[in-house]
Design an enzyme around this catalytic site. Structure first.
Site, PDB file in Angstrom:
ATOM      1  N   ASP A  85     -45.045  22.575 -22.306  1.00  0.00           N
ATOM      2  CA  ASP A  85     -43.843  23.400 -22.407  1.00  0.00           C
ATOM      3  C   ASP A  85     -43.222  23.109 -23.763  1.00  0.00           C
ATOM      4  O   ASP A  85     -42.947  21.944 -24.086  1.00  0.00           O
ATOM      5  CB  ASP A  85     -42.891  23.039 -21.263  1.00  0.00           C
ATOM      6  CG  ASP A  85     -41.751  24.041 -21.117  1.00  0.00           C
ATOM      7  OD1 ASP A  85     -41.393  24.700 -22.118  1.00  0.00           O
ATOM      8  OD2 ASP A  85     -41.197  24.136 -20.005  1.00  0.00           O
ATOM      9  N   ASP A  96     -38.717  29.699 -25.832  1.00  0.00           N
ATOM     10  CA  ASP A  96     -39.116  28.698 -24.843  1.00  0.00           C
ATOM     11  C   ASP A  96     -40.345  29.252 -24.125  1.00  0.00           C
ATOM     12  O   ASP A  96     -40.291  30.372 -23.597  1.00  0.00           O
ATOM     13  CB  ASP A  96     -37.935  28.491 -23.879  1.00  0.00           C
ATOM     14  CG  ASP A  96     -38.146  27.382 -22.869  1.00  0.00           C
ATOM     15  OD1 ASP A  96     -39.217  26.749 -22.854  1.00  0.00           O
ATOM     16  OD2 ASP A  96     -37.197  27.154 -22.069  1.00  0.00           O
ATOM     17  N   HIS A 156     -33.748  30.691 -17.274  1.00  0.00           N
ATOM     18  CA  HIS A 156     -32.374  30.517 -17.746  1.00  0.00           C
ATOM     19  C   HIS A 156     -32.072  31.444 -18.908  1.00  0.00           C
ATOM     20  O   HIS A 156     -32.966  31.804 -19.672  1.00  0.00           O
ATOM     21  CB  HIS A 156     -32.176  29.062 -18.212  1.00  0.00           C
ATOM     22  CG  HIS A 156     -33.321  28.560 -19.063  1.00  0.00           C
ATOM     23  ND1 HIS A 156     -33.276  28.574 -20.420  1.00  0.00           N
ATOM     24  CD2 HIS A 156     -34.554  28.079 -18.732  1.00  0.00           C
ATOM     25  CE1 HIS A 156     -34.432  28.101 -20.902  1.00  0.00           C
ATOM     26  NE2 HIS A 156     -35.235  27.800 -19.900  1.00  0.00           N
ATOM     27  N   HIS A 164     -29.708  26.328 -22.000  1.00  0.00           N
ATOM     28  CA  HIS A 164     -29.361  26.873 -20.683  1.00  0.00           C
ATOM     29  C   HIS A 164     -27.927  27.359 -20.784  1.00  0.00           C
ATOM     30  O   HIS A 164     -26.994  26.589 -20.652  1.00  0.00           O
ATOM     31  CB  HIS A 164     -29.492  25.815 -19.581  1.00  0.00           C
ATOM     32  CG  HIS A 164     -30.915  25.425 -19.306  1.00  0.00           C
ATOM     33  ND1 HIS A 164     -31.471  25.503 -18.059  1.00  0.00           N
ATOM     34  CD2 HIS A 164     -31.896  24.983 -20.120  1.00  0.00           C
ATOM     35  CE1 HIS A 164     -32.748  25.107 -18.128  1.00  0.00           C
ATOM     36  NE2 HIS A 164     -33.020  24.781 -19.374  1.00  0.00           N
ATOM     37  N   GLU A 190     -39.662  31.426 -15.926  1.00  0.00           N
ATOM     38  CA  GLU A 190     -40.660  30.354 -15.809  1.00  0.00           C
ATOM     39  C   GLU A 190     -41.025  30.008 -14.370  1.00  0.00           C
ATOM     40  O   GLU A 190     -40.523  29.042 -13.803  1.00  0.00           O
ATOM     41  CB  GLU A 190     -40.217  29.104 -16.572  1.00  0.00           C
ATOM     42  CG  GLU A 190     -38.808  28.632 -16.339  1.00  0.00           C
ATOM     43  CD  GLU A 190     -38.482  27.416 -17.218  1.00  0.00           C
ATOM     44  OE1 GLU A 190     -39.259  26.451 -17.235  1.00  0.00           O
ATOM     45  OE2 GLU A 190     -37.426  27.455 -17.878  1.00  0.00           O
ATOM     46  N   GLU A 287     -44.473  30.403 -18.701  1.00  0.00           N
ATOM     47  CA  GLU A 287     -43.124  30.725 -19.202  1.00  0.00           C
ATOM     48  C   GLU A 287     -43.191  31.546 -20.475  1.00  0.00           C
ATOM     49  O   GLU A 287     -44.005  31.266 -21.360  1.00  0.00           O
ATOM     50  CB  GLU A 287     -42.334  29.432 -19.485  1.00  0.00           C
ATOM     51  CG  GLU A 287     -40.920  29.698 -20.019  1.00  0.00           C
ATOM     52  CD  GLU A 287     -40.089  28.432 -20.193  1.00  0.00           C
ATOM     53  OE1 GLU A 287     -40.679  27.345 -20.315  1.00  0.00           O
ATOM     54  OE2 GLU A 287     -38.851  28.558 -20.218  1.00  0.00           O
TER      55      GLU A 287
HETATM   56 MN    MN Z   1     -39.795  25.643 -21.175  1.00  0.00          MN
HETATM   57 MN    MN Z   2     -37.255  27.080 -19.981  1.00  0.00          MN
END
Ligand code: MN
Ligand code: MN
Length: 304
Positions: A85, A96, A156, A164, A190, A287
């Site tokens: 990630d 992200d 998020h 976030h 995600e 994600e």
């Molecule tokens: Mn992530």
């Molecule tokens: Mn994330």
């Protein structure tokens, strides 16, 4: 949202997209987690971004939030399922994204479940969509594979320097008072799938931190070098997450660790413990980052 902002968000997404390719090529059993994380983070820097958070390399039943420590000896185990990630910040504009790689030959379907859930969720996105609708789609898709979504992990919304920023994108349906995604808004979706119980718990390891507030030159309760260190983190990161690895060369590792423990006690710093599937189930994650504009939807982390 101004065109210049959209361009920076897309740049962060492009770099994250390239970094994800790099991760796919690099992660192999026997590789040191430390080397993988450093390689991906250096790549992000070389492309003109910064890591939005330390690269997470979470293995088997670890769902998220393991980033190698400065003196980490761990290697990617044989026959493991590995989540990478990663995030990119370009002047605070974020991307992200995550992938899962299977080295066991057992978890192809588990990975497909989270990937298909992500694809279907992305297809469903439109301006002013209710987040519960996205959660519904994710849950249904993962269950259609015979697995469970992890219900206490979510996507998020994001804003500048804030990973976030207030709205959660659930991985299960059923939320009654669900917010809508009013454009312009940047979100990460995600889905996590597991053959366990669909719930993560906090483990013991703590490898990721962030500051809770701005640090001034005259903090009470901290020594001069401690303040220098915390101010440096604030200048570089604002409230974005960081790792001891990034500071353990300039300062000693002992000093960095002691200061982080002290700063956490003083609530200047918060930590993100590793999250482990509660029945030790295997976990997959997919994600991507999606920019929702009035008349356009951009999957920023797929533009490469
Ligand atoms: Mn992530
Ligand atoms: Mn994330």
């Amino acid at each position: 949202m101004m065109d210049t902002e959209v361009e920076l968000i897309r740049k962060a997404g492009r770099i994250a997209c390239e970094a994800k390719k790099k991760a796919k090529e690099t992660v192999k059993p026997g590789q040191r987690l430390l080397d993988i994380a450093q390689l991906i983070e250096s790549f992000i820097n070389s492309m003109g971004g910064q890591p939005a958070f330390p690269v997470n390399i979470s293995i088997n039943s670890e769902a998220a939030h393991y980033s190698p420590l400065a003196d980490d000896e761990k290697i990617v185990p044989e026959a493991s399922i590995v989540k990478v990630d990663l995030g990119v910040s370009v002047d605070g504009y974020l991307a992200d994204t995550a992938i899962t790689i299977d080295f066991s030959g057992e978890y192809e379907d588990l990975i497909k479940a989270s990937e298909e859930a992500l694809n279907k969720a992305i297809e469903s996105v439109s301006p002013n969509i209710k987040t519960s609708l996205i959660g519904n789609i994710i849950e249904k898709t993962i269950k259609s594979y015979g697995y469970k979504p992890i219900r206490n992990l979510s996507g998020h919304s994001m804003s500048r320097y804030v990973l976030h920023s207030g709205i959660s994108i659930p991985n299960v349906g059923g939320e009654i008072l669900s917010p809508t995604l009013k454009p312009p808004i940047l979100i990460a979706i995600e889905p996590f799938a597991t053959n366990g119980l669909g719930l993560v718990l906090e483990g013991k390891d703590k490898t990721i931190y962030s500051l809770t507030r701005q640090i001034g030159k005259k903090e009470k309760k901290f020594g001069e070098q401690e303040i220098d260190f915390l101010v440096e983190i604030f200048n570089e990161r604002k409230n974005l997450p960081f790792t001891e690895r990034w500071y353990a060369r300039k300062y000693s590792l002992d000093f960095v660790r002691q200061t982080l423990v002290k700063a956490e006690k003083q609530r200047v710093v918060t930590s993100y413990p590793v999250l482990i599937e509660s029945a030790n189930g295997a976990v997959s994650q997919a994600e991507d980052t999606v920019l929702i504009l009035d008349n356009d939807i951009v999957i920023t982390t797929r533009e490469c």
